[in-house]
Design a protein around this motif. Structure first.
Motif, PDB file in Angstrom:
ATOM      1  N   ASN A 157      -5.823   8.490  -3.542  1.00 37.91           N
ATOM      2  CA  ASN A 157      -4.584   7.778  -3.242  1.00 37.91           C
ATOM      3  C   ASN A 157      -3.204   8.564  -2.804  1.00 37.91           C
ATOM      4  O   ASN A 157      -2.054   8.144  -2.722  1.00 37.91           O
TER       5      ASN A 157
ATOM      6  N   THR B 232       2.046   1.775  -3.342  1.00 39.48           N
ATOM      7  CA  THR B 232       1.082   2.337  -4.340  1.00 39.48           C
ATOM      8  C   THR B 232       0.926   3.943  -4.169  1.00 39.48           C
ATOM      9  O   THR B 232       0.849   4.452  -5.221  1.00 39.48           O
TER      10      THR B 232
ATOM     11  N   ASP C  90      -2.460   1.553 -13.919  1.00 42.67           N
ATOM     12  CA  ASP C  90      -2.297   0.168 -13.491  1.00 42.67           C
ATOM     13  C   ASP C  90      -0.979  -0.519 -13.851  1.00 42.67           C
ATOM     14  O   ASP C  90      -0.282  -1.040 -13.105  1.00 42.67           O
TER      15      ASP C  90
ATOM     16  N   ARG D 201       0.912  -1.339   0.188  1.00 37.70           N
ATOM     17  CA  ARG D 201       0.097   0.065   0.122  1.00 37.70           C
ATOM     18  C   ARG D 201       1.066   1.348  -0.034  1.00 37.70           C
ATOM     19  O   ARG D 201       0.639   2.421  -0.665  1.00 37.70           O
TER      20      ARG D 201
ATOM     21  N   HIS E 185       1.770   0.963 -12.147  1.00 38.96           N
ATOM     22  CA  HIS E 185       2.017   0.664 -10.772  1.00 38.96           C
ATOM     23  C   HIS E 185       2.560  -0.892 -10.721  1.00 38.96           C
ATOM     24  O   HIS E 185       3.513  -1.030 -10.008  1.00 38.96           O
TER      25      HIS E 185
ATOM     26  N   ASP F 262       1.808   6.994  -6.959  1.00 39.77           N
ATOM     27  CA  ASP F 262       0.552   7.836  -7.480  1.00 39.77           C
ATOM     28  C   ASP F 262       1.054   9.241  -7.081  1.00 39.77           C
ATOM     29  O   ASP F 262       0.733  10.109  -7.817  1.00 39.77           O
TER      30      ASP F 262
ATOM     31  N   SER G 246      -6.950   8.220  -7.856  1.00 42.19           N
ATOM     32  CA  SER G 246      -5.567   8.590  -7.684  1.00 42.19           C
ATOM     33  C   SER G 246      -5.412   9.636  -6.917  1.00 42.19           C
ATOM     34  O   SER G 246      -4.431   9.712  -5.932  1.00 42.19           O
TER      35      SER G 246
END
Length: 270
Positions: free
Chosen positions: A33, A5, A229, A2, A232, A9, A30
């Protein structure tokens, strides 16, 4: 995972076309996040509505803009009058000028950057390609003037003819950070040019840009949720393989956060 991620972002800047005041779901996700904001493509009322929607969703968002119109007269004014450019950008709902071109005469860049940023609009000076002494002069001026961002360009870097400057550690870390002593945000040019897509793919180019020393990777207007995606996934593989140290993303995210804080603070011109 997490944490990674959120770091990725926070180092991505999507580009949006006018959506009539509605942000795409993937961009909203996004932003939730940790994405710092978005670039808004266009100067029409739909683009302004998109900028307003972005700031309504995230009041301290970076809102990038290509700058005043490119007619010859307006282009000349934009290069010589940072105050006028700032007024147009503020009216468009933007706080980040994405297309500040290097001045052709000594001191042009310093004056323009200072005027623009005095009025609360962050300058992204570029494109930087690590050229010779003449082409480096305006970037040295900008760095000395406290320019908040420099855009590493798509053109090949000297001595690295097969690699765009924004993917070249020699250009970004060696020349821009090392020789010029620049400490602000390094922004990539948009990754949607065919040569970038065909040569490295957008996810691969994003990872290489971060490895080279870029802080904020700009996605082109054709990029969507699938591209995000894929970036990432590529970043997670590169971190796991040791090619992209997580501390490099942490350093980039902190620089971007400082730029975002600066751009969200109200400023009164001196």
């Amino acid at each position: 995972m997490r944490r990674l991620t959120a770091l990725v972002d926070s180092c991505l800047l999507p580009t949006l076309r006018g959506h009539g005041g509605r942000l795409p779901d993937w961009v909203l996700h996004s932003l939730e996040n940790g994405a710092p904001g978005a670039a808004v493509d266009g100067r029409d009322p739909a683009a302004r509505a998109t900028a307003e929607a972005l700031r309504a969703a995230v009041p301290d968002a970076l809102t990038g803009h290509p700058g005043p119109p490119r007619s010859r007269r307006a282009q000349h004014a934009a290069r010589t009058d940072g105050c006028a450019a700032a007024a147009e950008l503020v009216a468009a709902g933007a706080n980040l000028h994405l297309a500040v071109r290097p001045g052709t005469r000594a001191d042009d860049t310093r004056v323009f950057v200072t005027d623009l940023q005095t009025h609360g609009v962050a300058a992204a000076l570029g494109p930087f390609t690590a050229g010779g002494a003449t082409s480096l002069r305006p970037f040295a001026e900008g760095a000395a003037a406290g320019v908040r961002a420099i855009t590493a360009g798509r053109a090949p870097a000297p001595g690295d003819e097969e690699v765009p400057a924004m993917l070249s550690a020699r250009a970004v870390t060696g020349v821009l950070r090392g020789e010029l002593g620049y400490r602000g945000v390094v922004l990539s040019d948009a990754l949607d040019e065919p040569a970038i897509v065909d040569g490295w793919g957008v996810p691969g180019a994003a990872v290489l840009a971060w490895i080279a020393g870029v802080d904020l990777v700009r996605l082109g207007p054709s990029s969507g949720a699938g591209v995000r995606d894929a970036i990432h996934a590529a970043a997670a593989r590169a971190v796991a393989d040791g090619d992209l140290p997580q501390r490099r993303l942490e350093e980039a995210a902190e620089r971007v956060a400082r730029l975002r804080r600066w751009a969200s603070e109200p400023r009164m011109p001196v």
